[in-house]
Design a protein around this motif. Sequence first.
Motif, PDB file in Angstrom:
ATOM      1  N   ARG A   5      11.489  17.219 -19.062  1.00  0.00           N
ATOM      2  CA  ARG A   5      10.390  17.059 -20.020  1.00  0.00           C
ATOM      3  C   ARG A   5      10.834  16.059 -21.083  1.00  0.00           C
ATOM      4  N   ILE A   6      10.169  14.921 -21.100  1.00  0.00           N
ATOM      5  CA  ILE A   6      10.578  13.804 -21.938  1.00  0.00           C
ATOM      6  C   ILE A   6       9.373  13.273 -22.690  1.00  0.00           C
ATOM      7  N   ALA A   7       9.521  13.068 -24.005  1.00  0.00           N
ATOM      8  CA  ALA A   7       8.457  12.489 -24.822  1.00  0.00           C
ATOM      9  C   ALA A   7       8.637  10.981 -24.869  1.00  0.00           C
ATOM     10  N   ALA A   8       7.642  10.253 -24.394  1.00  0.00           N
ATOM     11  CA  ALA A   8       7.714   8.797 -24.313  1.00  0.00           C
ATOM     12  C   ALA A   8       7.011   8.144 -25.488  1.00  0.00           C
ATOM     13  N   PHE A   9       7.500   6.983 -25.890  1.00  0.00           N
ATOM     14  CA  PHE A   9       6.986   6.227 -27.033  1.00  0.00           C
ATOM     15  C   PHE A   9       7.139   7.032 -28.323  1.00  0.00           C
ATOM     16  N   SER A  10       8.289   7.644 -28.478  1.00  0.00           N
ATOM     17  CA  SER A  10       8.551   8.478 -29.645  1.00  0.00           C
ATOM     18  C   SER A  10       8.684   7.642 -30.915  1.00  0.00           C
ATOM     19  N   GLY A  70       1.515   4.901 -17.915  1.00  0.00           N
ATOM     20  CA  GLY A  70       2.544   4.204 -18.666  1.00  0.00           C
ATOM     21  C   GLY A  70       3.567   5.126 -19.301  1.00  0.00           C
ATOM     22  N   HIS A  71       3.105   6.177 -19.981  1.00  0.00           N
ATOM     23  CA  HIS A  71       4.084   6.996 -20.696  1.00  0.00           C
ATOM     24  C   HIS A  71       4.956   7.782 -19.729  1.00  0.00           C
ATOM     25  N   ALA A  72       4.405   8.192 -18.588  1.00  0.00           N
ATOM     26  CA  ALA A  72       5.231   8.874 -17.592  1.00  0.00           C
ATOM     27  C   ALA A  72       6.221   7.901 -16.943  1.00  0.00           C
ATOM     28  N   THR A  73       5.866   6.608 -16.858  1.00  0.00           N
ATOM     29  CA  THR A  73       6.792   5.607 -16.345  1.00  0.00           C
ATOM     30  C   THR A  73       7.950   5.403 -17.325  1.00  0.00           C
ATOM     31  N   ILE A  74       7.633   5.357 -18.620  1.00  0.00           N
ATOM     32  CA  ILE A  74       8.688   5.255 -19.636  1.00  0.00           C
ATOM     33  C   ILE A  74       9.601   6.478 -19.566  1.00  0.00           C
ATOM     34  N   ALA A  75       9.013   7.669 -19.407  1.00  0.00           N
ATOM     35  CA  ALA A  75       9.815   8.888 -19.272  1.00  0.00           C
ATOM     36  C   ALA A  75      10.677   8.828 -18.022  1.00  0.00           C
ATOM     37  N   LEU A  76      10.131   8.292 -16.924  1.00  0.00           N
ATOM     38  CA  LEU A  76      10.907   8.143 -15.699  1.00  0.00           C
ATOM     39  C   LEU A  76      12.059   7.163 -15.900  1.00  0.00           C
ATOM     40  N   ALA A 260       1.501 -15.882 -21.762  1.00  0.00           N
ATOM     41  CA  ALA A 260       0.285 -16.694 -21.830  1.00  0.00           C
ATOM     42  C   ALA A 260      -0.510 -16.714 -20.535  1.00  0.00           C
ATOM     43  N   GLU A 261       0.132 -16.524 -19.401  1.00  0.00           N
ATOM     44  CA  GLU A 261      -0.551 -16.685 -18.115  1.00  0.00           C
ATOM     45  C   GLU A 261      -1.608 -15.605 -17.900  1.00  0.00           C
ATOM     46  N   PRO A 262      -2.865 -15.980 -17.666  1.00  0.00           N
ATOM     47  CA  PRO A 262      -3.927 -14.990 -17.438  1.00  0.00           C
ATOM     48  C   PRO A 262      -3.595 -14.061 -16.274  1.00  0.00           C
ATOM     49  N   GLY A 263      -3.840 -12.779 -16.473  1.00  0.00           N
ATOM     50  CA  GLY A 263      -3.636 -11.811 -15.411  1.00  0.00           C
ATOM     51  C   GLY A 263      -2.209 -11.357 -15.205  1.00  0.00           C
ATOM     52  N   SER A 264      -1.254 -11.971 -15.903  1.00  0.00           N
ATOM     53  CA  SER A 264       0.147 -11.627 -15.671  1.00  0.00           C
ATOM     54  C   SER A 264       0.493 -10.258 -16.255  1.00  0.00           C
ATOM     55  N   SER A 265       1.608  -9.716 -15.787  1.00  0.00           N
ATOM     56  CA  SER A 265       2.090  -8.406 -16.199  1.00  0.00           C
ATOM     57  C   SER A 265       2.374  -8.361 -17.696  1.00  0.00           C
ATOM     58  N   ILE A 266       2.169  -7.179 -18.271  1.00  0.00           N
ATOM     59  CA  ILE A 266       2.474  -6.932 -19.676  1.00  0.00           C
ATOM     60  C   ILE A 266       3.723  -6.055 -19.768  1.00  0.00           C
ATOM     61  N   ARG A 267       4.644  -6.428 -20.645  1.00  0.00           N
ATOM     62  CA  ARG A 267       5.823  -5.608 -20.898  1.00  0.00           C
ATOM     63  C   ARG A 267       5.487  -4.625 -22.025  1.00  0.00           C
ATOM     64  N   VAL A 268       5.545  -3.337 -21.724  1.00  0.00           N
ATOM     65  CA  VAL A 268       5.261  -2.288 -22.714  1.00  0.00           C
ATOM     66  C   VAL A 268       6.546  -1.509 -22.940  1.00  0.00           C
ATOM     67  N   SER A 269       6.956  -1.388 -24.197  1.00  0.00           N
ATOM     68  CA  SER A 269       8.246  -0.783 -24.494  1.00  0.00           C
ATOM     69  C   SER A 269       8.157   0.224 -25.631  1.00  0.00           C
ATOM     70  N   GLY A 270       9.185   1.053 -25.708  1.00  0.00           N
ATOM     71  CA  GLY A 270       9.289   2.046 -26.774  1.00  0.00           C
ATOM     72  C   GLY A 270      10.554   2.845 -26.552  1.00  0.00           C
ATOM     73  N   THR A 271      10.642   3.969 -27.218  1.00  0.00           N
ATOM     74  CA  THR A 271      11.783   4.861 -27.045  1.00  0.00           C
ATOM     75  C   THR A 271      11.305   6.185 -26.461  1.00  0.00           C
ATOM     76  N   ALA A 272      12.247   6.940 -25.916  1.00  0.00           N
ATOM     77  CA  ALA A 272      11.927   8.239 -25.341  1.00  0.00           C
ATOM     78  C   ALA A 272      12.977   9.237 -25.799  1.00  0.00           C
ATOM     79  N   ARG A 273      12.570  10.494 -25.872  1.00  0.00           N
ATOM     80  CA  ARG A 273      13.509  11.540 -26.286  1.00  0.00           C
ATOM     81  C   ARG A 273      13.352  12.764 -25.373  1.00  0.00           C
ATOM     82  N   LEU A 274      14.465  13.420 -25.119  1.00  0.00           N
ATOM     83  CA  LEU A 274      14.439  14.644 -24.342  1.00  0.00           C
ATOM     84  C   LEU A 274      13.830  15.767 -25.151  1.00  0.00           C
ATOM     85  N   MET A 275      13.061  16.608 -24.514  1.00  0.00           N
ATOM     86  CA  MET A 275      12.420  17.725 -25.207  1.00  0.00           C
ATOM     87  C   MET A 275      13.181  19.026 -24.902  1.00  0.00           C
TER      88      MET A 275
END
Length: 275
Positions: A5-10, A70-76, A260-275
């Motif tokens: 159990r991990i909280a993502a984007f803490s 997204g948040h479950a991917t960050i937790a993973l 800048a490239e249309p349609g390209s992937s977005i990098r989404v980042s943050g921190t995660a903490r164990l619950m």
Amino acid sequence: MEILRIAAFSDGDNGGNPAGVVIGESLPEVAKVQRIAAEVGFSETAFAAREGDGWRVRYFSPESEVPFCGHATIALGAALALQNGDGVYPLVLNAAEITVEGRRDGNTIAAALQSPPTRSAPAKAELVEKTLALFGLTVKDLDPRIPPGFAEGGATHLVLALKDRARLAAMFYDLDAGRGLMNAAGLVTIALVYAETEQRFHARNPFASGGVLEDPATGAAAAALAGYLRDIGWPHGGRIEIVQGEDMGMKSRLTAEIPAEPGSSIRVSGTARLM
């Protein structure tokens, strides 16, 4: 079967969006993972198993499978870093191949995902009208700089930008009515956002399609929003910060980097903490 159990984007040692993570030798049958997701009770649980040089991943809410979370991917990513060390891990989803990065830093883990490709389209007037009515809003509450739109970055979201932070804070709707509207329209969430500045947004994400009133952090919606802002020519400067969960008492922080490239992937980042 171990369930992390991990909280993502803490927000430091607090806040974030709880996700379940199950890493096994193989993925269990759908009925079993759906039952586990319901028992865990979080908005999503990620199930992962080794496949070749990467990991096969599926996401389940308490009521249904979700194409990308997204948040479950960050937790993973955090779980893989704890299990296998810091690194970038290839992930194979139902309809896309992405990566997640996890790096340990004391009690928290820094994590970042590369979203599936993004795309967007103007929202249909009839759906916008029904959605505004669901939340007790009118067109006068919308920010005219960001028109209503469908945004995708692995999952489909309806973006509605409000011109008043107080209206965002006052969000309320009926869960059953929201579930019916979102399922009929093929929406995973509705992204209600407020632009504090050109690069800082506040967001709330009703997730009635998955049986969840609201998520305190939604990485998939952050990727979709970032791609949508790029598509409409918003002056994002290559990066936006999203603050979410404040109105739930679970403040979360998400960063989206926008090439800048249309349609390209977005990098989404943050921190995660164990619950």
